[in-house]
Scaffold this motif. Structure first.
Motif, short mmCIF file in Angstrom:
data_model
loop_
_atom_site.label_atom_id
_atom_site.label_comp_id
_atom_site.label_asym_id
_atom_site.label_seq_id
_atom_site.Cartn_x
_atom_site.Cartn_y
_atom_site.Cartn_z
N ARG A 178 -5.86 -4.58 3.52
CA ARG A 178 -5.63 -3.62 4.61
C ARG A 178 -4.52 -2.63 4.26
O ARG A 178 -4.57 -1.48 4.67
CB ARG A 178 -5.29 -4.39 5.88
CG ARG A 178 -5.34 -3.53 7.14
CD ARG A 178 -5.18 -4.36 8.40
NE ARG A 178 -3.91 -5.09 8.42
CZ ARG A 178 -3.80 -6.40 8.33
NH1 ARG A 178 -4.87 -7.15 8.20
NH2 ARG A 178 -2.61 -7.01 8.37
N ARG A 179 -3.52 -3.08 3.52
CA ARG A 179 -2.40 -2.21 3.20
C ARG A 179 -2.60 -1.46 1.87
O ARG A 179 -1.77 -0.65 1.48
CB ARG A 179 -1.11 -3.02 3.10
CG ARG A 179 -0.64 -3.58 4.43
CD ARG A 179 0.78 -4.08 4.34
NE ARG A 179 0.94 -5.15 3.35
CZ ARG A 179 0.96 -6.44 3.67
NH1 ARG A 179 0.84 -6.81 4.93
NH2 ARG A 179 1.10 -7.36 2.74
N ARG A 226 -6.10 4.88 3.24
CA ARG A 226 -6.08 3.43 3.05
C ARG A 226 -7.41 3.01 2.43
O ARG A 226 -8.41 2.82 3.12
CB ARG A 226 -5.89 2.72 4.38
CG ARG A 226 -4.57 3.01 5.05
CD ARG A 226 -3.43 2.29 4.37
NE ARG A 226 -2.17 2.44 5.08
CZ ARG A 226 -1.02 1.94 4.66
NH1 ARG A 226 -0.98 1.24 3.54
NH2 ARG A 226 0.09 2.13 5.34
N ALA A 266 -8.93 -0.37 3.68
CA ALA A 266 -9.54 -0.25 5.00
C ALA A 266 -10.84 0.56 4.92
O ALA A 266 -11.81 0.28 5.63
CB ALA A 266 -8.57 0.41 5.98
#
Length: 421
Positions: A419-420, A304, A307
């Motif tokens: 985040r994704r 990710r 993130a």
């Protein structure tokens, strides 16, 4: 069945990410590294020569680099997308080769006139405005998306090596041949980059066909280029991922970059530490970035990326807070290393997100916008943090930088788009 298929896809993606980087990219990166070392040495030599004329003159030389770079960078991105990044880089290297040769010849006498330093700085800043967006887009043109994190991490590591070696190399060149010697060495580096670029031929627009053709009814001249530059801004601000990346880039530039370059030396002086200790603090940050960049170049990035970039900002926040509160050199160097690790995590994960999230037609323009955001944030924060340090000491603005960096990291974690990603 679904789990098995997902595992197979994940395994294939991981295998692709660990595949060798393309040879054209590695060749281009080697040439770029030679250019970075030559540039770092020349920047040191220019600053040293300008310091002989006083602090005001040194500031004038730095301003002569920064102003044209900031004013022209969006136009530079449009030019690179319109005519091809490789063409723009070839032209920029040719101009700088001629300029550094001329500087080496003119600066050979005793004492270097201030007008010559300002003129050289203005040429550097102008060429940078066109060169940086084109160069920033090249990894996206030479490397498949699944290998971009490792490719950009390797480039980041090379940049840190140039930072670590550039000033000492510049000092040796100045001691041996003055500004003329440093300019001659930089001319050699530009010659190397030119030869490499003649060998590297990315596919698509930069090869020989314009990456962006002027649309029907739109001027192909300066007005048309300005419209295309504006379209790059509209694209970035209208895309949720690119918009978030721009905001994070501005936050990192304003809150992280001044910590080591501006506040670190001020903290060292406030504690009565030596210049050598201040150098260790700065080197700790570079070492942290280099370690993370090397690891990502070897093993790949986190799954990710958004993130990972947010975690990098949070890590850098913790390191900056340790640096601000450090009572001794050991704690200060440790905080600087942690801040460097966070900075490396941020850069190695955000860069691929931006390149893969940008349409190929706008690669250079978005890179130009990133450069502009970084420059404006850094200029503003340097001025404000310097004033605050004069009135309240260096620890308070350093703590504020830690808080701002941490807030940016937590905000990024709360952003679903990042985040994704």
């Amino acid at each position: 069945m679904t789990t098995a298929t997902s595992d197979a896809i994940a395994g294939a993606t991981a295998g692709a990410a660990r595949a060798p980087l393309p040879r054209p990219y590695l060749l281009w990166l080697a040439g770029t590294q030679a250019g970075l070392l030559g540039d770092a040495a020349l920047y040191f030599a220019l600053g040293w020569a300008a310091s002989a004329h006083g602090g005001g003159a040194a500031g004038l030389v730095l301003t002569a680099i920064t102003v044209p770079r900031t004013v022209l960078v969006l136009l530079g991105g449009a030019v690179a997308d319109r005519f091809g990044a490789r063409r723009v880089m070839l032209a920029g290297d040719a101009v700088m080769l001629a300029a550094t040769v001329a500087l080496a010849l003119v600066a050979g006498g005793p004492g270097t006139p201030l007008w010559l330093l300002v003129a050289a700085a203005a040429v550097i800043g102008t060429v940078d405005a066109f060169y940086l967006p084109a160069s920033g887009s090249m990894p996206g043109r030479l490397v498949p998306a699944d290998r971009l994190p490792r490719a950009l991490a390797l480039r980041q590591a090379g940049g840190q090596v140039a930072v670590l070696l550039g000033a000492p190399l510049g000092g040796l060149l100045v001691a041996a041949g003055g500004l003329s010697g440093a300019a001659a060495a930089d001319a050699v580096s530009f010659g190397i980059v030119l030869l490499v670029l003649l060998r590297v031929r990315p596919g698509g627009g930069p090869e020989g066909t314009p990456a962006v053709a002027p649309s029907a009814g739109r001027s192909a001249g300066p007005a048309g280029l300005l419209c295309e530059a504006a379209s790059g801004v509209r694209l970035a601000l209208g895309d949720p991922l690119l918009r978030a990346a721009l905001l994070l880039t501005g936050a990192a530039a304003g809150a992280l970059l001044p910590v080591v370059s501006l506040l670190g030396p001020l903290l060292a002086r406030a504690h009565g530490w030596t210049a050598g200790t201040a150098g260790l603090v700065s080197g700790g940050q570079a070492a942290g970035v280099l370690a993370v960049a090397g690891l990502v170049a070897w093993r790949g990035a986190l799954p990710r990326a958004g993130a990972g970039a947010a975690a990098g900002l949070c890590t850098a926040s913790a390191g900056t807070a340790v640096l601000a509160l450090a009572a001794g050199p050991v704690a200060a160097v440790a905080g600087s290393v942690v801040a460097g690790i966070g900075s490396g995590l941020f850069a190695c994960h955000l860069g691929p997100l931006v390149l893969t999230g940008t349409p190929s037609s706008h690669l250079s323009r978005v890179q130009a916008l990133l450069t502009l955001v970084q420059s404006l944030a850094l200029v503003l924060s340097n001025a404000l943090l310097g004033l605050l340090a004069d009135t309240a000491g260096a620890a308070l603005p350093t703590l504020l930088c830690a808080l701002a960096t941490g807030a940016a990291g937590l905000t990024a974690l709360a952003n679903p788009t990042l985040r994704r990603a």
